[in-house]
Design a protein around this motif. Structure first.
Motif, PDB file in Angstrom:
ATOM      1  N   GLU A 113       0.726  -1.152  -0.093  1.00  0.00           N
ATOM      2  CA  GLU A 113      -0.103   0.309   0.129  1.00  0.00           C
ATOM      3  C   GLU A 113       0.837   1.186   0.024  1.00  0.00           C
ATOM      4  O   GLU A 113       0.365   2.374  -0.440  1.00  0.00           O
ATOM      5  CB  GLU A 113      -0.873  -0.131   1.148  1.00  0.00           C
ATOM      6  N   ASP A 114       2.055   1.097   0.369  1.00  0.00           N
ATOM      7  CA  ASP A 114       2.834   2.161   0.581  1.00  0.00           C
ATOM      8  C   ASP A 114       3.425   2.627  -0.948  1.00  0.00           C
ATOM      9  O   ASP A 114       4.115   3.760  -0.742  1.00  0.00           O
ATOM     10  CB  ASP A 114       4.140   2.120   1.648  1.00  0.00           C
ATOM     11  N   LEU A 115       3.334   1.923  -1.977  1.00  0.00           N
ATOM     12  CA  LEU A 115       3.816   2.152  -3.139  1.00  0.00           C
ATOM     13  C   LEU A 115       2.846   3.348  -3.625  1.00  0.00           C
ATOM     14  O   LEU A 115       3.188   4.093  -4.649  1.00  0.00           O
ATOM     15  CB  LEU A 115       3.527   0.977  -4.345  1.00  0.00           C
ATOM     16  N   SER A 116       1.647   3.586  -3.127  1.00  0.00           N
ATOM     17  CA  SER A 116       0.851   4.929  -3.447  1.00  0.00           C
ATOM     18  C   SER A 116       1.215   6.354  -2.799  1.00  0.00           C
ATOM     19  O   SER A 116       1.109   7.080  -3.350  1.00  0.00           O
ATOM     20  CB  SER A 116      -0.864   4.672  -2.931  1.00  0.00           C
ATOM     21  N   GLY A 117       2.128   5.865  -1.697  1.00  0.00           N
ATOM     22  CA  GLY A 117       2.618   7.302  -1.318  1.00  0.00           C
ATOM     23  C   GLY A 117       2.180   7.084   0.516  1.00  0.00           C
ATOM     24  O   GLY A 117       1.942   5.849   0.774  1.00  0.00           O
ATOM     25  N   ASP A 118       2.433   8.016   1.244  1.00  0.00           N
ATOM     26  CA  ASP A 118       2.227   7.972   2.721  1.00  0.00           C
ATOM     27  C   ASP A 118       0.583   8.003   2.800  1.00  0.00           C
ATOM     28  O   ASP A 118      -0.109   8.456   1.985  1.00  0.00           O
ATOM     29  CB  ASP A 118       2.842   9.221   3.193  1.00  0.00           C
ATOM     30  N   LEU A 119       0.418   7.420   4.040  1.00  0.00           N
ATOM     31  CA  LEU A 119      -0.982   7.496   4.512  1.00  0.00           C
ATOM     32  C   LEU A 119      -1.174   8.934   4.749  1.00  0.00           C
ATOM     33  O   LEU A 119      -0.362   9.613   5.471  1.00  0.00           O
ATOM     34  CB  LEU A 119      -1.424   6.854   5.738  1.00  0.00           C
ATOM     35  N   PRO A 120      -2.245   9.506   4.417  1.00  0.00           N
ATOM     36  CA  PRO A 120      -2.401  11.013   4.452  1.00  0.00           C
ATOM     37  C   PRO A 120      -2.478  11.402   6.001  1.00  0.00           C
ATOM     38  O   PRO A 120      -2.863  10.734   7.079  1.00  0.00           O
ATOM     39  CB  PRO A 120      -3.942  11.290   3.906  1.00  0.00           C
ATOM     40  N   GLY A 121      -1.594  12.597   6.320  1.00  0.00           N
ATOM     41  CA  GLY A 121      -1.520  13.139   7.512  1.00  0.00           C
ATOM     42  C   GLY A 121      -0.040  12.684   8.212  1.00  0.00           C
ATOM     43  O   GLY A 121       0.228  13.428   9.264  1.00  0.00           O
ATOM     44  N   ARG A 122       0.728  11.701   7.538  1.00  0.00           N
ATOM     45  CA  ARG A 122       1.807  11.597   7.990  1.00  0.00           C
ATOM     46  C   ARG A 122       2.922  12.575   7.694  1.00  0.00           C
ATOM     47  O   ARG A 122       3.813  12.798   8.630  1.00  0.00           O
ATOM     48  CB  ARG A 122       2.484  10.208   7.556  1.00  0.00           C
ATOM     49  N   ARG A 123       2.752  13.270   6.515  1.00  0.00           N
ATOM     50  CA  ARG A 123       3.534  14.388   6.271  1.00  0.00           C
ATOM     51  C   ARG A 123       2.868  15.621   5.965  1.00  0.00           C
ATOM     52  O   ARG A 123       1.511  15.498   6.248  1.00  0.00           O
ATOM     53  CB  ARG A 123       4.067  13.845   4.983  1.00  0.00           C
ATOM     54  N   GLY A 124       3.516  16.610   5.245  1.00  0.00           N
ATOM     55  CA  GLY A 124       2.698  18.120   5.444  1.00  0.00           C
ATOM     56  C   GLY A 124       1.889  17.903   4.176  1.00  0.00           C
ATOM     57  O   GLY A 124       1.160  19.012   4.083  1.00  0.00           O
ATOM     58  N   GLY A 125       1.996  17.212   3.000  1.00  0.00           N
ATOM     59  CA  GLY A 125       1.257  17.432   1.992  1.00  0.00           C
ATOM     60  C   GLY A 125      -0.211  17.149   2.234  1.00  0.00           C
ATOM     61  O   GLY A 125      -0.747  16.411   2.776  1.00  0.00           O
ATOM     62  N   LYS A 126      -0.906  17.959   1.525  1.00  0.00           N
ATOM     63  CA  LYS A 126      -2.548  18.149   1.755  1.00  0.00           C
ATOM     64  C   LYS A 126      -3.192  17.136   0.561  1.00  0.00           C
ATOM     65  O   LYS A 126      -4.370  16.668   1.146  1.00  0.00           O
ATOM     66  CB  LYS A 126      -2.977  19.549   1.771  1.00  0.00           C
ATOM     67  N   LYS A 127      -2.683  16.855  -0.251  1.00  0.00           N
ATOM     68  CA  LYS A 127      -3.496  15.865  -1.472  1.00  0.00           C
ATOM     69  C   LYS A 127      -2.958  14.423  -1.123  1.00  0.00           C
ATOM     70  O   LYS A 127      -1.858  14.329  -1.368  1.00  0.00           O
ATOM     71  CB  LYS A 127      -2.850  16.476  -2.680  1.00  0.00           C
ATOM     72  N   PRO A 128      -3.905  13.689  -0.834  1.00  0.00           N
ATOM     73  CA  PRO A 128      -3.561  12.301  -0.875  1.00  0.00           C
ATOM     74  C   PRO A 128      -3.066  11.569  -2.101  1.00  0.00           C
ATOM     75  O   PRO A 128      -3.554  11.831  -2.997  1.00  0.00           O
ATOM     76  CB  PRO A 128      -5.001  11.802  -0.394  1.00  0.00           C
ATOM     77  N   TYR A 129      -1.980  11.033  -1.822  1.00  0.00           N
ATOM     78  CA  TYR A 129      -1.481  10.277  -2.802  1.00  0.00           C
ATOM     79  C   TYR A 129      -1.200  11.125  -4.262  1.00  0.00           C
ATOM     80  O   TYR A 129      -1.457  10.527  -5.251  1.00  0.00           O
ATOM     81  CB  TYR A 129      -2.336   8.708  -3.140  1.00  0.00           C
ATOM     82  N   TYR A 130      -0.796  12.209  -3.892  1.00  0.00           N
ATOM     83  CA  TYR A 130      -0.421  13.126  -5.069  1.00  0.00           C
ATOM     84  C   TYR A 130       0.699  12.570  -5.882  1.00  0.00           C
ATOM     85  O   TYR A 130       0.791  13.125  -7.066  1.00  0.00           O
ATOM     86  CB  TYR A 130      -0.423  14.503  -4.776  1.00  0.00           C
ATOM     87  N   HIS A 131       1.577  11.586  -5.652  1.00  0.00           N
ATOM     88  CA  HIS A 131       2.578  11.326  -6.262  1.00  0.00           C
ATOM     89  C   HIS A 131       2.290  10.065  -6.992  1.00  0.00           C
ATOM     90  O   HIS A 131       3.092   9.429  -7.744  1.00  0.00           O
ATOM     91  CB  HIS A 131       3.955  10.969  -5.654  1.00  0.00           C
ATOM     92  N   LEU A 132       1.055   9.390  -6.844  1.00  0.00           N
ATOM     93  CA  LEU A 132       0.550   8.184  -7.448  1.00  0.00           C
ATOM     94  C   LEU A 132       1.142   7.999  -9.039  1.00  0.00           C
ATOM     95  O   LEU A 132       1.394   7.229  -9.497  1.00  0.00           O
ATOM     96  CB  LEU A 132      -0.955   7.894  -7.224  1.00  0.00           C
ATOM     97  N   GLY A 133       0.718   8.880  -9.811  1.00  0.00           N
ATOM     98  CA  GLY A 133       0.775   9.014 -11.150  1.00  0.00           C
ATOM     99  C   GLY A 133       2.133   8.827 -11.494  1.00  0.00           C
ATOM    100  O   GLY A 133       2.555   8.042 -12.494  1.00  0.00           O
ATOM    101  N   ARG A 134       2.993   9.654 -11.011  1.00  0.00           N
ATOM    102  CA  ARG A 134       4.514   9.704 -11.005  1.00  0.00           C
ATOM    103  C   ARG A 134       5.279   8.442 -10.694  1.00  0.00           C
ATOM    104  O   ARG A 134       6.112   7.764 -11.379  1.00  0.00           O
ATOM    105  CB  ARG A 134       5.225  10.934 -10.356  1.00  0.00           C
ATOM    106  N   VAL A 135       4.631   7.689  -9.443  1.00  0.00           N
ATOM    107  CA  VAL A 135       5.142   6.335  -9.249  1.00  0.00           C
ATOM    108  C   VAL A 135       4.983   5.420 -10.264  1.00  0.00           C
ATOM    109  O   VAL A 135       5.707   4.484 -10.483  1.00  0.00           O
ATOM    110  CB  VAL A 135       4.838   5.943  -7.839  1.00  0.00           C
TER     111      VAL A 135
END
Length: 538
Positions: free
Chosen positions: A83-105
């Protein structure tokens, strides 16, 4: 012939643990009958860490290593679930958009693993259910957000999955609808993923397939979220909050072990011992007449009453009380506190939204302020609460109830050490409260804004008028000696140490002194290392 990689990317809180457990339980069958391997965990860990850090060049290097491994491997296909391939669980870091790097990954993986056919799978869960699960997961480990609404507002919840998925440019990216467990189906999301991945579907039809105990990913119990929110919103120290979260998390994960069964205990085994109550106060003949009114007040503070016993059994398991939230009945009671039943009703409103263990603590203290037939039972339960449920209590109790607990140790401590700790903490806390209360009445900022470093008016107390910012070890020695006293007993000492931690983090005489000293760059010898808590303010 190109190899095939089936990549399950989560996201979090959609049954990923069950999927990964199922794959690992059946690794032998996958190799033997389907010539399929799981992507080694060593690669997954490195890749996930680089995705979290946004270190894309390092990510490409690890993916290149994985591509070589896949090329040299004899198997025809790979399963890769994280599940971490999608990115961090929202709230762990400062970014407001959930899984905003999904497309790049997805693009990075597809480009790097060019020697194979990659198929990506991403679950879409009903947004409100997913939000509750994600928020509860956040609360289990941190207190950044105080409510689900704050969490929802922060991460731009509207059109959640559309915004997440729209950045993915890949024909082999498949969005699957999350499926909750059914009573007669232990596989849940595994079966949904198997409908999309042929090799998993074939595995399910194998007679030797292992279907172990898979964990259902459901919306967390309301009371779990409420208690975790209570911890997040408390004034407790960070360490107390972390400990309380851990205990609550473990307890809800092991609810079958918490059956409410009574413990085989006796009054003696609780550590409670009989004490003289009310205290006997004797004075000498030359006792100062000026102090007699105070003595009368002290003698009158404990009333002898015949109160009914509404406390739980002395042997009852106390853990369930920490897993239930106090829900008062009706409006605030329009009664006094002379009857213990009325006092209990008032306490339910005071502790509303907090774990029931905090209400039970308040109720035992209410008994111990009186002289009743159940004093010893109340004392035993008070002792047990601070020995068994201290993690939760320290993480949720308002400071005033820490002070009340210290006073109760002063009056009813099972040892001289507990009474000393109780007395020391009680007077320390109350004098801070008195001093800060007077400043507030005078309209002075709790943070302090004075440019003075020495008194500009007389103190009004002859002999106690020597005070200069940065030229005294009075504050440091007070806190150091108090901490030393707290080490005389583990149970009562924890209460006092938590109050000291809260004092160190709050605006008060100690922290103001240090800020004044730092702002004015005062470094007088021999007091250069005499910060109130032995560390300069951050």
């Amino acid at each position: 012939m190109k190899k095939t990689i089936y990549i399950h990317m989560g996201p979090h809180k959609t049954g990923s643990t069950s999927i990964q457990k199922f794959i690992r339980q059946n690794a032998r069958l996958l190799r033997k009958f389907h010539n399929v391997e799981e992507v080694p965990l060593v690669y997954t860990k490195k890749i996930v860490e680089h995705i979290r850090l946004g270190s894309w060049q390092e990510l490409r290097e690890v993916l290149a290593e994985l591509n070589n491994y896949i090329s040299e491997c004899q198997c025809e296909a790979f399963l890769w679930s994280s599940e971490d391939l999608s990115g961090d669980l929202p709230g762990r870091r400062g970014g407001k958009k959930p899984y905003y790097h999904l497309g790049r990954v997805v693009s990075e993986i597809q480009e790097a693993l060019h020697g194979a056919n990659c198929y990506f799978y991403f679950f879409r869960r009903e947004p409100s259910d997913w939000l509750e699960s994600a928020f509860a997961q956040h609360l289990k480990y941190r207190s950044r957000f105080r409510s689900a609404e704050e969490f929802k507002s922060w991460m731009h919840f509207e059109n959640l999955w559309d915004k997440v998925i729209q950045g993915v440019q890949c024909d082999n990216f498949f969005v699957l609808d999350f499926k909750k467990f059914k009573k007669d189906d232990a596989l849940g999301v595994v079966r949904v993923l198997a409908d999309a991945i042929p090799v998993l579907d074939q595995l399910l039809s194998n007679e030797g397939v292992t279907i172990g105990e898979l964990r259902e990913n459901v919306t967390p119990p309301r009371e779990l979220v409420e208690i975790l929110e209570c911890i997040a919103n408390s004034g407790a120290s960070d360490s107390a909050k972390a400990a309380a979260r851990a205990v609550i998390r473990d307890s809800f994960d092991n609810t079958e072990q918490i059956s409410g069964a009574k413990k085989e205990r006796t009054l003696k085994e609780t550590g409670s011992s009989r004490s003289v109550w009310p205290p006997i106060l004797r004075v000498r003949e030359d006792f100062p007449e000026r102090l007699l009114p105070l003595l009368d007040r002290s003698r009158a503070r404990v009333l002898t009453q015949s109160q009914p016993d509404i406390l739980p059994d002395i042997t009852e398991d106390l853990r369930p009380y920490s897993l239930r939230v106090v829900r008062p009945d009706g409006e605030w009671p329009q009664t006094g506190r002379s009857k213990i039943e009325d006092q209990a009703a008032i306490l339910k409103h005071r502790f509303s939204g907090l774990p029931e263990s905090s209400f039970l603590l308040g109720l035992t203290i209410s008994y111990l302020r009186r002289n009743t037939p159940v004093t010893e039972k109340a004392k035993a339960l008070f002792t047990r609460l601070w020995e068994e449920e201290y993690d939760v209590l320290l993480g949720v109790l308002p400071a005033r109830w820490l002070i009340s607990s210290l006073q109760t140790y002063f009056d009813h401590g099972s040892s001289e050490a507990q009474k000393i700790i109780g007395a020391s903490g009680y007077f320390y806390a109350n004098m801070i409260k008195i001093y800060e209360g007077e400043r507030s009445i005078d309209g002075l900022s709790p943070e302090g804004n004075s440019e003075n470093t020495t008194p500009v008016t007389e103190s009004g107390f002859i002999g106690l008028d020597r005070y200069k910012i940065g030229a005294t070890d009075l504050l440091l020695n007070t806190n150091a000696l108090l901490l030393e006293i707290s080490l005389r007993d583990e149970a009562s000492g924890r209460v006092l140490q938590e109050f000291i931690l809260r004092t160190a983090a709050a605006h008060n005489v100690f922290t103001r002194h240090d800020r004044y000293r730092k702002r004015h760059n005062i470094n007088e010898k021999p007091f250069s290392n005499c910060w109130s808590f032995f560390n300069p303010p951050s």
